[in-house]
Write an enzyme that holds these catalytic residues in place. Sequence first.
Site, PDB file in Angstrom:
ATOM      1  N   CYS A 170      28.203  81.202 108.947  1.00  0.00           N
ATOM      2  CA  CYS A 170      27.712  82.710 108.555  1.00  0.00           C
ATOM      3  C   CYS A 170      28.423  83.703 109.538  1.00  0.00           C
ATOM      4  CB  CYS A 170      26.355  82.703 108.446  1.00  0.00           C
ATOM      5  SG  CYS A 170      25.630  81.379 107.623  1.00  0.00           S
TER       6      CYS A 170
HETATM    7  N1  SAJ Z   1      24.431  83.706 118.685  1.00  0.00           N
HETATM    8  C1  SAJ Z   1      24.468  84.405 120.226  1.00  0.00           C
HETATM    9  N2  SAJ Z   1      23.741  85.363 120.624  1.00  0.00           N
HETATM   10  C2  SAJ Z   1      22.641  85.749 119.783  1.00  0.00           C
HETATM   11  C3  SAJ Z   1      22.356  85.135 118.447  1.00  0.00           C
HETATM   12  C4  SAJ Z   1      23.320  84.167 118.117  1.00  0.00           C
HETATM   13  O1  SAJ Z   1      25.485  84.073 120.731  1.00  0.00           O
HETATM   14  O2  SAJ Z   1      21.810  86.639 120.364  1.00  0.00           O
HETATM   15  C5  SAJ Z   1      24.980  82.739 118.206  1.00  0.00           C
HETATM   16  C6  SAJ Z   1      24.373  81.340 118.059  1.00  0.00           C
HETATM   17  O3  SAJ Z   1      24.389  80.892 119.031  1.00  0.00           O
HETATM   18  C7  SAJ Z   1      25.254  80.949 116.922  1.00  0.00           C
HETATM   19  C8  SAJ Z   1      25.911  82.224 116.062  1.00  0.00           C
HETATM   20  O4  SAJ Z   1      25.553  83.291 117.007  1.00  0.00           O
HETATM   21  O5  SAJ Z   1      26.412  80.012 117.505  1.00  0.00           O
HETATM   22  C9  SAJ Z   1      24.898  82.354 114.944  1.00  0.00           C
HETATM   23  O6  SAJ Z   1      23.755  82.478 115.263  1.00  0.00           O
HETATM   24  P1  SAJ Z   1      22.435  83.235 114.223  1.00  0.00           P
HETATM   25  O7  SAJ Z   1      21.247  83.131 115.226  1.00  0.00           O
HETATM   26  O8  SAJ Z   1      22.927  84.172 113.477  1.00  0.00           O
HETATM   27  O9  SAJ Z   1      22.220  81.874 113.168  1.00  0.00           O
HETATM   28  P2  SAJ Z   1      22.826  81.322 111.805  1.00  0.00           P
HETATM   29  O10 SAJ Z   1      24.132  81.551 111.707  1.00  0.00           O
HETATM   30  O11 SAJ Z   1      22.151  79.930 111.866  1.00  0.00           O
HETATM   31  O12 SAJ Z   1      22.090  81.799 110.643  1.00  0.00           O
HETATM   32  C10 SAJ Z   1      22.316  83.154 110.431  1.00  0.00           C
HETATM   33  C11 SAJ Z   1      20.730  83.668 110.206  1.00  0.00           C
HETATM   34  N3  SAJ Z   1      20.206  83.964 111.306  1.00  0.00           N
HETATM   35  C12 SAJ Z   1      19.184  84.959 111.674  1.00  0.00           C
HETATM   36  O13 SAJ Z   1      19.128  85.707 111.153  1.00  0.00           O
HETATM   37  C13 SAJ Z   1      18.671  84.649 113.074  1.00  0.00           C
HETATM   38  C14 SAJ Z   1      20.860  84.870 109.288  1.00  0.00           C
HETATM   39  O14 SAJ Z   1      21.769  85.558 110.054  1.00  0.00           O
HETATM   40  C15 SAJ Z   1      21.595  84.510 107.923  1.00  0.00           C
HETATM   41  O15 SAJ Z   1      20.489  84.346 107.070  1.00  0.00           O
HETATM   42  C16 SAJ Z   1      22.328  83.263 107.979  1.00  0.00           C
HETATM   43  O16 SAJ Z   1      23.258  83.506 109.120  1.00  0.00           O
HETATM   44  C17 SAJ Z   1      23.050  82.964 107.115  1.00  0.00           C
HETATM   45  O17 SAJ Z   1      23.105  82.120 106.384  1.00  0.00           O
HETATM   46  O18 SAJ Z   1      23.836  84.124 106.752  1.00  0.00           O
END
Ligand code: SAJ
Length: 441
Positions: free
Chosen positions: A272
């Site tokens: 995503c």
């Molecule tokens: N990450 C960081 N720092 C942060 C947060 C995340 O480095 O502060 C990294 C994570 O390790 C990962 C990536 O970014 O590699 C994405 O992480 P994420 O927490 O956004 O999780 P996803 O991609 O599994 O899910 C996200 C959903 N997560 C949250 O809102 C917390 C949301 O944005 C969407 O519902 C989903 O993508 C989607 O399907 O679009």
Amino acid sequence: MKDQLLAKIQDRSAVVGVVGLGYVGLPLAMEFAKAGFRVIGYDVSVPTVDRLMTGVSHIQDVPSEEVAAQVAAGRFIATAVEERLHECDAISIAVPTPLSKSRDPDMSFVEAASEAIARHARAGTLVVLESTTYPGTTREVLQPRIEARGLVVGKDVFLAFSPERVDPGNPKFHTKNTPKVVGGVTRDCTEVTVALYRSCIDTVVPVESAEVAELVKLLENTFRAVNIGLVNEMAIVCDKLGVNVWEVIDAAATKPFGFMKFTPGPGIGGHCIPLDPLYLAWKMRTLNYRTRFIDLASDINSEMPEYVVRKVARALNDDRKAVNGSRVLLLGVAYKKDVDDMRESPALEILRLLGERGAVVEYHDPWVPRFREHGEVHAGVDLSADRLRAADAVVVVTDHSNVDYQFVADHAGLIVDARNAMARTSPSRARVVPLSATTAL
Ligand code: SAJ
């Protein structure tokens, strides 16, 4: 048509189809089944369909018991036979929207799903696209295909966009208790979609159009990508100033208003956050506009794997060792903590870069016993004291909760910590190099 469909939704006699039984579609299918609908889950993968019909879930957040119960109750069937879509009164599409090799939107899955539906949908059917995509997709890609056989959207069939908000591994928020935005191509489309989702989701948020709903999702994920890019740049800034970026962020997070904590890391993975903003960037390029925040965040986030590898090289050099020939053990390769998914994981880039420099790389990840990359199978290793002692460098790439970091600290010699996982361990024999500060702790 609208009143007939509303009545079928009301008395649960509507048959609900879900196209795409992945981490979005399967949980959604379960919610519709639990709400009392008969659900037909359609997926092109026969193994997936067969496994589901035996009551086995392939999705981490959906227990097999739940699938088995709905199959046994006759409220859920999984099929790879597209003709069964003809039985559906409402169909939600949850298929992948990846990027092509040239980093442009790959709409092939959405197009295939739309065409399958168009071949079998009958008058009175509601179609809802859930896959994250560029604004305009519902109207420009789905509507012409659905109307190809003479059905008119808003009159004979209903069409809407409703972004998925699944956060894999989230212990608190699931499909049912995460508010659902819904935007129809026409008002009647919005009305019937709201009625359908209100049957199984606690909060449904209607918006003016499909484009608004498509952009809501892109704003949400672009917001995350840009803020992660910001803290990753802050990690580089702190590294040059010899300051621990985690200390800066934790202290900033004490501000009770006007700040939201994000944490730096080895880059961003998942299907995503690294990709969705590029869908919007692509669409805006076709309108001669460059979305600079998206491009900048993408640049910084995709540089982080190389940044981590440089820190490993520098740390080995401090031990008078070359990367070439050094034994490096990666801890955690999934794209984020406590998930088993490798898609777009920054660990893949770190593995490649270290391998290019001649390092002998192994990994330990309790969630990923093995994975396939470019046709090659990688198998994880166990986390033994001997293996930790034998490693010239241990690199924390993903900080899973079920790893004993004190054990790692007690037996490793050098640890490069890209996730601040070692902050809670007591001092030990290991030299820990954090993501930002140049001064080894
Ligand atoms: N990450 C960081 N720092 C942060 C947060 C995340 O480095 O502060 C990294 C994570 O390790 C990962 C990536 O970014 O590699 C994405 O992480 P994420 O927490 O956004 O999780 P996803 O991609 O599994 O899910 C996200 C959903 N997560 C949250 O809102 C917390 C949301 O944005 C969407 O519902 C989903 O993508 C989607 O399907 O679009």
